[in-house]
Scaffold this active site. Structure first.
Site, PDB file in Angstrom:
ATOM      1  N   GLU C 291     -33.017  20.134  40.388  1.00 43.16           N
ATOM      2  CA  GLU C 291     -31.503  19.809  40.188  1.00 43.16           C
ATOM      3  C   GLU C 291     -31.402  19.721  38.578  1.00 43.16           C
ATOM      4  O   GLU C 291     -30.536  20.039  38.100  1.00 43.16           O
ATOM      5  CB  GLU C 291     -31.391  18.317  40.621  1.00 43.16           C
ATOM      6  CG  GLU C 291     -30.047  18.159  40.783  1.00 43.16           C
ATOM      7  CD  GLU C 291     -29.840  16.887  41.635  1.00 43.16           C
ATOM      8  OE1 GLU C 291     -30.641  15.913  41.781  1.00 43.16           O
ATOM      9  OE2 GLU C 291     -28.767  16.751  42.158  1.00 43.16           O
ATOM     10  N   PRO C 335     -22.520  14.973  41.921  1.00 36.69           N
ATOM     11  CA  PRO C 335     -23.436  14.445  42.744  1.00 36.69           C
ATOM     12  C   PRO C 335     -23.781  15.394  43.992  1.00 36.69           C
ATOM     13  O   PRO C 335     -23.024  16.292  44.216  1.00 36.69           O
ATOM     14  CB  PRO C 335     -22.968  12.996  43.365  1.00 36.69           C
ATOM     15  CG  PRO C 335     -21.905  12.352  42.633  1.00 36.69           C
ATOM     16  CD  PRO C 335     -21.574  13.692  41.861  1.00 36.69           C
ATOM     17  N   ARG C 336     -24.886  15.243  44.402  1.00 32.98           N
ATOM     18  CA  ARG C 336     -25.425  16.344  45.547  1.00 32.98           C
ATOM     19  C   ARG C 336     -24.470  16.716  46.526  1.00 32.98           C
ATOM     20  O   ARG C 336     -24.180  17.690  46.901  1.00 32.98           O
ATOM     21  CB  ARG C 336     -26.806  15.772  46.075  1.00 32.98           C
ATOM     22  CG  ARG C 336     -27.851  15.927  45.202  1.00 32.98           C
ATOM     23  CD  ARG C 336     -29.149  15.457  45.605  1.00 32.98           C
ATOM     24  NE  ARG C 336     -30.118  15.295  44.283  1.00 32.98           N
ATOM     25  CZ  ARG C 336     -31.338  15.140  44.397  1.00 32.98           C
ATOM     26  NH1 ARG C 336     -31.799  14.241  45.510  1.00 32.98           N
ATOM     27  NH2 ARG C 336     -32.112  14.963  43.543  1.00 32.98           N
ATOM     28  N   ASP C 337     -23.969  15.542  47.540  1.00 32.49           N
ATOM     29  CA  ASP C 337     -23.212  15.741  48.521  1.00 32.49           C
ATOM     30  C   ASP C 337     -21.780  16.661  48.142  1.00 32.49           C
ATOM     31  O   ASP C 337     -21.443  17.405  48.733  1.00 32.49           O
ATOM     32  CB  ASP C 337     -22.858  14.349  49.281  1.00 32.49           C
ATOM     33  CG  ASP C 337     -22.246  13.692  47.967  1.00 32.49           C
ATOM     34  OD1 ASP C 337     -22.359  13.575  47.057  1.00 32.49           O
ATOM     35  OD2 ASP C 337     -21.433  12.633  48.811  1.00 32.49           O
TER      36      ASP C 337
END
Ligand SMILES: Cc1cc2nc3c(=O)[nH]c(=O)nc-3n(C[C@H](O)[C@H](O)[C@H](O)COP(=O)(O)OP(=O)(O)OC[C@H]3O[C@@H](n4cnc5c(N)ncnc54)[C@H](O)[C@@H]3O)c2cc1C
Ligand code: HEM
Ligand code: HEM
Ligand code: SF4
Ligand code: F3S
Ligand code: FES
EC number: 1.3.5.1
Lengths: 243, 250, 644
Positions: C291, C335-337
């Site tokens: 990431e 963020p990831r989601d």
């Protein structure tokens, strides 16, 4: 596998009991260290020996004088020949240790492989010289025996004369197969040195990243110089340049 | 692409082994080497032949679980890659590939391509650590580490413990593996108190299982993390120093 | 599981202010006198960050530790693969970080579905972890002054992430592994590599041992102890294609669940936005691209769904930098989601790139212009090389292609504040528990949690559990509970070997993974989840009738190992769908299409779902029982999680 594993060699059993030098030499790393040191001694000898022998090209008198001088070094401080014997003792010891360590390590290393690879190995870094150290070493070792018989004891020469080193050399090297033995042995020596001289820097831990590539250059130069010098003698005699 | 595989099959640690020949058909060039083996295993399962046992886990070159000799090279043909990172675009249709397990007395074969590498753990157990009881650590930034030292230590620390160095070494030596860990810890300020004891103890266990280094350099070439044999020189130096310290002590 | 089994379902959050909870609790807990510690046997299953740090610390304290891992060496645990880094509230960069901020970010990142007390403790301990790791010789990145360097990572607005190039997990794990091996050498820890735990043994309502199978010889054996610690990792590998290691599995946790340990939030799985897209059916796993790349790479897709030009020929005006457009404050670092779902929306709308149109671009052209090739190389070269090895494409020239993939399981065994599961004496650490990440885990916080659990929490809390048992020896392995558990294991193992059907284990796992990905992946609907549940059941029946496991039990048998794990995945997968179905809201990694805002963002329902969903096993084929644990927020106020 996967049997319950506790420390196989727990810290307690790792405490050493024998005198440190025995412990040190008992380890493979210690033996390598001994090989490197003795290797350096042998290197110094072959280099000096080669340089001295170059007097061959100056003619009989200078070489014979040089040989005589060798026997007289430090005389009369020491008895005649003492210094030479000193050198000989160091040399014999160096050879003995070098060979002993080489033999033990070779056996250990063979055992460490266990079963050989059953398909063809593909070597990328290990070159011919490094993989044949024990053979080039054995060739050089056998050569030294022959060489002593030849030029020190005169076994190959009925007219051998201790004082006429020049004559002894020319007589021996005129025989084609004797010359050939010298050529082959010195080629083997060149290979042995090509790897050995580089290798000893690693073994001794002489390692400075900025200068590391010089180690290889030095090894090549050393091997080439020693081999070129030594090869020049039998070749010169055979070609009639010296004689 | 279609390939011919010659794979070492050995039912168990004590059993005899031999090469078996299998056809791998219709392999996509983007498949990884291990995915190619997965596919062959699917085919074998269909034919009622027990699949080839081989170790792998992360399949991205970091866990050190995978490792086989491929055509005589540890981890196969790709530079700085473990075999799980080899992809089939490195091969061409019709190639024959020979696959054999690591061979070293210190790595006994368990089954087919799987060997037991617990000897590595024992080397680490002998001293490949810095003693710091949990909770007793000082504030981290109290000990600055020169960047060049930190970088070199990191370089050594990258070893994934795959064993390719042993497999590739003509002497079956584990010098590169051991040197990597010794150098990582011995370079850092944190590693100084145990520095000399560490190297002596680790070398002792190393030599119980493995051969000695004659500086072939084959290990460095096989190492997926490109660990340099400079670290072997480092190990040798620290070992020598440690031994002389012992001389003075005795 | 006996129906009358008494489960301990109190979360045991200590009283007091947030800052003092852990300190007070440590003071209140019972201690075991140093000389008595060796009288206690503790089993630790797993040698990842959580397991290795726990086993090493417990061994060092003097407990008698037995440690199991199915790996051939503890060092290979999946933690080794973590690339990006580990968070800690050290505030070395002086950019306004603090324990409270890390706590706050983590609670918010988890979409207000985690416990305040736990998360605060995690933030407090993060500081000690860095000290511990550095003292062990973990070679974190340093700046030119020789001090520790940090970067910002995974949606954080401060630089608090410590890293070791792209190999942070590896270096941290090696530190813990080395500490563990030191204890092995001292004899305080006995290590059993290549040994898989297949059953938990509960005697008189307490966890007292495990049944394991030696993966080399097939030998099945029992081990008894005063307490059992599971640190067995996550289960995102249920999806077959995930960023997890091939052997990651849920077996240990699942068998504990069947024995009475309730499961927390099984449907919360994290889909990581930056993975290399699938290239074909043969694929065995997906590879994560750290990431960290999002710090300098820009994510885009062509505006025209029918675009055919190579990326470099597409002019700026025809590119859609959708994250920057939709979430200007966080942009590519959302963020990831959020990033994952945005990518899915783009690909679903036909903007996907690559041969299979299943990815989005992660472009470094701008970064190369800004920092030069050298600058990019210094930061990312190992990742770029990894990408090129896999795809045969050079990311210095062509933009990377990425797509989300299952990555992390926020759900897991439910534990209380002491990390004890609902079975007294059974503890769960690291990714195997459900604890600190709520509905979504922020980058660089799993390593932190695993190590906090192992180094700094369990050494205290296990003492509290053990102290009253002084003088009691654990039940002998001849106890009938062990015999029963061993018999269950034998039945399972030989059962699988005797099916002798037609389909390989992997083919079942792939199909199961497909169902989960389609219906219980990045976005979920009630209808899809119902469908998934029934398909999973059908496939499970087929598995038991038709799986083909060749070979024998007595040597290494990888099909057999896999079959056992897939068998448990089937059961867990069903529970995941049940949990996802019951949670009629969207939060974090759990996105229900029925519950979204007009802009397509997650719509939480704090009124009805601000709880941990705890599920109790009631037998296969039975509906599990839901026992919610309400979440109370005293310090932070749940708000809409906006990253705009
Ligand atoms: C590709 C990738 C990158 C990541 N990057 C980051 C990151 O940058 N930062 C971050 O914070 N987190 C990251 N994570 C998440 C993090 O790595 C994991 O959550 C964490 O390492 C889990 O540690 P663990 O100790 O709980 O489990 P693991 O490391 O998975 O260890 C599990 C252990 O349990 C053992 N085990 C399991 N079942 C059994 C059984 N039945 N019997 C015996 N032994 C068993 C295994 O052998 C292993 O030793 C990443 C994850 C992945 C997949
Ligand atoms: C019978 C004779 C000899 C044998 C069997 C022998 C064998 C070996 C072997 C096996 C090695 C180890 C290879 C390695 O470490 O890489 C070696 C190293 C070496 N040998 Fe020899 N050798 C012999 C004679 C000589 C001679 C005559 C010289 C010098 C002129 C010499 C110089 C060296 C050097 C310098 C090394 C390198 C040591 C090191 O790696 O640290 N050897 N020899
Ligand atoms: C072609 C090359 C060489 C020539 C011409 C040569 C010549 C000689 C001569 C003439 C002697 C005897 C000196 C005397 O007794 O006074 C001698 C001795 C010796 N040579 Fe060489 N040599 C050569 C190569 C080598 C090499 C390669 C080695 C070792 C590897 C070697 C090792 C020795 C040794 C050990 C002695 C015995 C020294 C002594 O008496 O103490 N020589 N050599
Ligand atoms: S040194 Fe290299 S080859 Fe050897 S174990 Fe480590 S990573 Fe593997
Ligand atoms: S190949 Fe072997 S000999 Fe030494 S340099 Fe490497 S260990
Ligand atoms: S499988 Fe992990 S390094 Fe290859």
């Amino acid at each position: 596998m996967a049997a319950t594993q506790t420390g196989a060699t727990s810290t307690a059993s790792r405490n050493r009991r024998r005198p440190w030098i025995a412990e040190f030499y008992a380890s493979s790393l210690g033996k390598k260290y001994a090989m490197a040191i003795t290797g350096i001694v042998l290197m110094a000898y072959v280099f000096a020996h080669m340089v001295g022998n170059l007097k061959l090209f100056e003619g009989a008198q200078p070489l014979n004088d040089y040989a005589a001088w060798l026997r007289e070094i430090a005389y009369p401080a020491l008895p005649e020949g003492a210094a030479l014997w000193g050198v000989r003792i160091v040399l014999i010891a160096a050879f003995a240790i070098h060979i002993h360590a080489a033999a033990v390590l070779t056996l250990r290393n063979r055992r460490a492989r266990g079963t050989k690879y059953q398909s063809k190995r593909d070597y990328n870094a290990a070159d011919f010289a490094s993989r044949t150290m024990r053979w080039s070493g054995v060739i050089v070792g056998l050569f030294v025996l022959f060489h002593l018989a030849d030029l020190t004891f005169g076994a190959t020469n009925p007219d051998f004369d201790h004082a006429d080193v020049y004559g002894n050399i020319v007589t021996s090297f005129s025989v084609w197969w004797i010359a050939a033995i010298y050529v082959v042995a010195n080629l083997a020596l060149a290979f042995h040195l090509y790897h050995g001289v580089w290798s000893l820097f690693q073994t001794m831990g002489w390692n400075q990243r900025r200068f590391n590539h010089w180690r290889r250059y030095f090894a090549v130069a050393f091997a080439v110089v020693v081999a070129a010098g030594n090869l020049s003698f039998p070749i010169a005699v055979q070609l009639g340049i010296v004689g | 692409m279609d390939l011919t595989l010659k794979v070492w099959r050995q039912p168990g640690p004590e059993a005899e082994g031999r090469f078996e020949t299998y056809q791998a058909k219709g392999i996509d060039e983007h498949a990884s080497f291990l995915e190619m083996l997965d596919l062959v295993n699917e085919q074998l399962t269909e034919e009622g032949i027990e699949p080839i046992a081989f170790d792998s886990d992360c399949r991205e070159g970091i866990c050190g679980t995978c490792g086989v000799m491929v055509d005589g090279e540890a981890h196969g043909p790709v530079e700085n890659a473990s075999v799980c990172q080899v992809h089939m675009f490195n091969y061409s249709d019709g190639d024959t590939i020979t696959i054999e397990p690591w061979r070293a007395a210190g790595f006994p074969i368990q089954k087919d391509l799987i060997v037991d590498r617990t000897a590595f753990d024992e080397i680490i157990a002998a001293g490949g650590y810095i003693t710091v009881p949990t909770g007793s650590a000082p504030e981290a930034n109290l000990t600055p580490v020169d960047k060049p030292i930190a970088d070199t230590a990191f370089e050594a620390a990258q070893c994934i413990g795959c064993g390719a160095c042993v497999a590739a070494c003509p002497n079956g030596a584990a010098q590169l593996f051991t040197a990597a860990k010794v150098s990582h810890l011995n370079l850092l300020p944190q590693g100084q108190p145990e520095r000399y004891e560490r190297v002596v103890n680790m070398v002792e266990v190393m030599e119980e299982y493995f051969g000695s280094c004659t500086n072939h350099g084959e290990c460095q070439d096989a190492c997926p993390k490109d660990i340099s044999i400079d670290f072997i020189a480092w190990l040798n130096k620290d070992y020598r120093k440690a031994s002389f310290k012992q001389m003075r002590a005795s | 599981m006996p129906v009358d089994q008494k489960l301990d379902l109190d979360a045991k959050i200590p009283d007091g202010s947030l800052e003092d909870k852990w300190d007070n609790h440590r003071f209140d807990m019972k201690l075991v006198n140093p000389n008595n510690k060796r009288k206690f046997d503790v089993i630790v299953v797993g040698t990842g960050l959580a397991g290795a740090s726990a086993a090493a610390s417990l061994g060092e304290l003097g407990y008698n530790v037995r440690c199991f891992t199915y790996h051939d060496s503890p060092r290979r645990a999946h933690s080794i693969a973590a690339q990006g880094g580990i968070n800690a509230a050290k505030n070395y960069q002086g950019d306004g970080d603090s324990i409270f901020r890390l706590f706050h970010d983590t609670i918010k990142g988890g979409d207000y579905r985690s416990r305040e007390g736990n998360v605060y403790r995690l933030a407090q301990l993060s500081v000690n972890i860095i000290d511990q790791a550095v003292a062990q010789g973990v070679p974190f990145a340093r700046d030119y002054g020789g001090l520790l360097d940090n970067r910002s990572f995974g949606g954080a607005q401060v630089s608090r992430t410590f890293y070791a190039q792209g190999q942070t997990g590896q270096q941290l794990l090696l530190g813990a592994y080395q500490a563990l091996m030191r204890q092995v050498d001292r004899g305080s820890v006995t290590l059993h590599p290549r040994t898989e735990m297949l059953e938990l043994v509960v005697v008189d309502g307490r966890a007292h041992g495990v049944v394991v199978r030696d993966l080399g010889t097939g030998e099945i054996s029992s081990h008894s102890a005063h307490a059992v610690v599971l640190a067995t990792g996550g289960y995102a590998s249920a999806y077959f294609l995930s960023t997890m290691a091939k052997n990651s599995n849920a077996t240990a946790a699942w068998r504990a669940h069947r024995k009475g340990a309730v499961y927390g939030n099984p449907c919360y799985t994290q889909i990581h936005p930056t993975c290399i897209p699938q290239s074909g059916d043969y694929q065995s796993k997906l590879t994560l691209m750290s990431e960290g790349l999002r710090n300098d790479g820009r994510i885009w897709v062509p505006k025209d769904p029918d675009e055919t030009r190579p990326p470099e020929d597409i002019p700026e005006s025809e590119r859609d930098y959708y994250l920057e457009r939709l979430y200007p404050a966080f942009g590519n670092l959302a963020p990831r989601d959020i990033s994952s779902r945005a990518a899915k929306r783009m690909v679903d709308a036909g903007h996907g790139v690559g041969p299979q149109k299943n990815g989005v671009y992660l472009d470094f052209a701008g970064a190369i212009e800004r920092m030069g090739v050298d600058g990019v190389e210094a930061k990312y070269d190992n990742l770029f090389q990894m990408y090129e090895k896999i795809t045969n494409e050079n990311p210095y020239r062509v933009p990377m292609r990425i797509y989300p993939a299952p990555h992390y399981a926020m759900g897991g065994l439910w534990v209380d504040y002491n990390l004890q599961t609902s079975i007294p004496g059974l503890f769960a650490l690291g990714e195997s528990n459900f604890s600190d990440h709520g509905a979504n885990r922020l980058g660089a916080s799993a390593l932190m949690q695993g190590l906090a659990d192992g180094y700094f929490v369990i050494p205290y809390t296990i003492g509290n559990y053990l102290a009253p048992m002084l003088g009691e020896s654990p039940p002998p392995t001849s106890h009938e509970a062990f015999a029963e558990a061993e018999a269950e294991v034998r039945d399972k193992v030989f059962g699988l070997l005797s099916v002798n059907g037609t389909r390989s284990v992997d083919s079942f796992h792939k199909e199961l993974g497909r169902i989960l990905w389609d219906y219980c992946g990045m976005s979920r609907t009630a209808e899809g989840l119902e469908k998934a549940r029934s398909e999973i059941r059908t496939l499970r029946d087929e598995f038991h009738k038709d799986v083909r496991v060749l070979g024998e039990n007595e040597t290494i048998n990888q099909s057999l190992e896999k079959a056992g794990r897939v068998q448990d995945f089937f059961e867990l997968a069903e529970l995941m769908t049940v949990d996802a179905h019951h949670r009629e809201e969207s939060c974090g990694g759990h996105f229900r299409e029925e519950h979204q805002t007009e802009e397509g963002e997650a719509l939480r329902d704090d009124e009805n779902y601000a709880y941990v969903a705890r599920w109790r096993f009631r037998g296969l084929g039975e509906d599990p029982e839901l026992i919610p644990e309400p979440l109370e927020f005293e310090t932070v106020t749940p708000s809409t999680r906006s990253y705009k």
